[in-house]
Design a protein around this motif. Sequence first.
Motif, PDB file in Angstrom:
ATOM      1  N   CYS A  11     -19.982  19.993  29.869  1.00  0.00           N
ATOM      2  CA  CYS A  11     -21.051  19.548  28.962  1.00  0.00           C
ATOM      3  C   CYS A  11     -21.819  20.714  28.354  1.00  0.00           C
ATOM      4  N   GLU A  12     -22.049  21.785  29.108  1.00  0.00           N
ATOM      5  CA  GLU A  12     -22.814  22.899  28.535  1.00  0.00           C
ATOM      6  C   GLU A  12     -22.058  23.544  27.382  1.00  0.00           C
ATOM      7  N   VAL A  15     -22.191  21.191  24.358  1.00  0.00           N
ATOM      8  CA  VAL A  15     -23.500  21.202  23.702  1.00  0.00           C
ATOM      9  C   VAL A  15     -23.664  22.481  22.890  1.00  0.00           C
ATOM     10  N   VAL A  35     -29.404  24.873  28.818  1.00  0.00           N
ATOM     11  CA  VAL A  35     -28.672  23.614  28.879  1.00  0.00           C
ATOM     12  C   VAL A  35     -28.343  23.340  30.337  1.00  0.00           C
ATOM     13  N   VAL A  40     -32.493  20.166  27.978  1.00  0.00           N
ATOM     14  CA  VAL A  40     -32.119  21.150  26.956  1.00  0.00           C
ATOM     15  C   VAL A  40     -33.395  21.761  26.393  1.00  0.00           C
ATOM     16  N   TYR A  72     -29.480  16.494  22.552  1.00  0.00           N
ATOM     17  CA  TYR A  72     -28.557  17.281  23.367  1.00  0.00           C
ATOM     18  C   TYR A  72     -28.781  17.061  24.857  1.00  0.00           C
ATOM     19  N   LEU A  75     -26.772  14.096  25.443  1.00  0.00           N
ATOM     20  CA  LEU A  75     -25.332  14.394  25.388  1.00  0.00           C
ATOM     21  C   LEU A  75     -24.828  15.001  26.691  1.00  0.00           C
ATOM     22  N   THR A  76     -25.664  15.762  27.392  1.00  0.00           N
ATOM     23  CA  THR A  76     -25.202  16.381  28.642  1.00  0.00           C
ATOM     24  C   THR A  76     -24.788  15.354  29.685  1.00  0.00           C
ATOM     25  N   ASP A 151     -18.954  15.195  19.944  1.00  0.00           N
ATOM     26  CA  ASP A 151     -19.588  16.504  20.124  1.00  0.00           C
ATOM     27  C   ASP A 151     -18.925  17.244  21.270  1.00  0.00           C
TER      28      ASP A 151
END
Length: 151
Positions: A11-12, A15, A35, A40, A72, A75-76, A151
Motif C-alpha cells: 500500500c505505501e 500510495v 504513509v 497519511v 490516501y 486507500l492504504t 491506484d
Amino acid sequence: MNDTAPKDPGCEARVRASFTAQGLMRTLGASLVRVSPGLVEIALPASPALPQQHGFVHAGAIASIADSAAGYAALTLMPPGAGVLTAEFKINLLAPGIGERIVARGRVVKAGRTLTLAQSDVFAVHEGREKQIALLTATLMAVEGREGVSD
C-alpha cells in the motif's frame, strides 16, 4: 474498533506512485511526508503562488491537500487494484493559513468495504510551532473494476 491492517502489503508504494501522478499536488508543490496503514501526511510549503488576496495560504490549496491526505489514508486500507474517489467532504477553516508550510494529516475514522470515513487535521507551521487551521471530514469510495480508476 477500527481495523487498520492493510489489505495490500504494497500500500505505501501504491500510495506514493499515485501521489506522484497527481498533477495538482505537483503544481502546488506538495509532498508526501508519511504513509502508514490508515494514516497519511502531506506537506505544502508556502510559496508566492499560494496566497489569497490577504496574504494567507488560499483555502483551495488547504482543502486540496486535506482531501488528498484523507483519500490516501483510506486507500492504504483498500485491497490491491482498488481506486479511491472522494464522494463528499466538508472542511471547517479554523484560522488563517499563516506560516512557512501547511501540513495535512489524514486518518481513517471507519473503514468499510465500499465507503470509508476519514478526517484530516490541517496545521500551519510558523516559526517551528503548529497551529490547527482546518478540519476536513470526508467520505471516500472504493472503486473496483472500473477502467482507469485504480491506484
